[in-house]
Write an enzyme that holds these catalytic residues in place. Structure first.
Site, mmCIF file in Angstrom:
data_model
loop_
_atom_site.group_PDB
_atom_site.id
_atom_site.type_symbol
_atom_site.label_atom_id
_atom_site.label_comp_id
_atom_site.label_asym_id
_atom_site.label_seq_id
_atom_site.Cartn_x
_atom_site.Cartn_y
_atom_site.Cartn_z
ATOM 1 N N GLN A 1 0.852 -1.191 0.000
ATOM 2 C CA GLN A 1 0.000 0.000 0.000
ATOM 3 C C GLN A 1 0.886 1.239 0.000
ATOM 4 O O GLN A 1 1.597 1.507 0.946
ATOM 5 C CB GLN A 1 -0.886 -0.011 1.247
ATOM 6 C CG GLN A 1 -2.196 0.684 1.034
ATOM 7 C CD GLN A 1 -3.242 0.147 1.985
ATOM 8 O OE1 GLN A 1 -3.453 -1.031 2.056
ATOM 9 N NE2 GLN A 1 -3.891 1.041 2.690
ATOM 10 N N THR A 92 -5.378 0.812 -7.484
ATOM 11 C CA THR A 92 -4.655 1.514 -6.439
ATOM 12 C C THR A 92 -5.650 1.957 -5.378
ATOM 13 O O THR A 92 -6.845 2.059 -5.651
ATOM 14 C CB THR A 92 -3.892 2.725 -7.036
ATOM 15 O OG1 THR A 92 -3.102 3.321 -6.019
ATOM 16 C CG2 THR A 92 -4.818 3.756 -7.622
ATOM 17 N N CYS A 93 -5.180 2.187 -4.177
ATOM 18 C CA CYS A 93 -6.059 2.662 -3.107
ATOM 19 C C CYS A 93 -6.569 4.050 -3.461
ATOM 20 O O CYS A 93 -5.856 4.842 -4.062
ATOM 21 C CB CYS A 93 -5.317 2.724 -1.778
ATOM 22 S SG CYS A 93 -4.768 1.108 -1.247
ATOM 23 N N ASN A 94 -7.811 4.322 -3.094
ATOM 24 C CA ASN A 94 -8.421 5.594 -3.449
ATOM 25 C C ASN A 94 -9.508 5.901 -2.430
ATOM 26 O O ASN A 94 -10.312 5.034 -2.108
ATOM 27 C CB ASN A 94 -9.007 5.470 -4.855
ATOM 28 C CG ASN A 94 -9.700 6.725 -5.302
ATOM 29 O OD1 ASN A 94 -10.779 7.039 -4.813
ATOM 30 N ND2 ASN A 94 -9.094 7.446 -6.227
#
Length: 114
Positions: A1, A92-94
């Site tokens: 992450q 991707t993290c969002n």
């Protein structure tokens, strides 16, 4: 992450129509092959949606999945993707939808270039 945005940090820019139109194709290289990637879907979701589904019992199931991810896309493209195509999924993290489980997802159609 990677919270600092370095890993695939550009992905959320694909939600912008101008950026998308200028970057809808890119090269993807593995140690065996080179591919042209045509981005056909980009959206924000959460981990509740299995956007990295890879097991399909038949072509219909895969086509259904392709239909769903095309429909989810914030930007519509006229790229044809069929059950014969291979796709690549980047995520991707969002935090637009959820600070913990939010994801930005991009799907592209793979075409071998070598």
């Amino acid at each position: 992450q990677m919270k600092d945005g370095s890993m695939f940090g550009q992905l959320d820019k694909f939600l912008d129509e101008d950026f998308f139109s200028q970057h809808k194709e890119f090269e993807f290289d593995t140690i065996y092959d080179s591919y042209q990637v045509e981005v056909f879907s980009v959206y924000v979701t959460t981990t509740d949606f299995n956007y990295i589904e890879t097991e399909f019992s038949n072509d219909e199931e895969y086509m259904d999945f392709l239909g769903v991810i095309k429909e989810k896309s914030k930007i519509q493209t006229d790229i044809q993707v069929t059950e014969k195509d291979n796709i690549i999924t980047l995520s991707t993290c969002n935090d637009l939808q959820d600070p913990e489980d939010g994801r930005l997802v991009l799907h592209g159609k793979l075409t071998k270039t070598n």
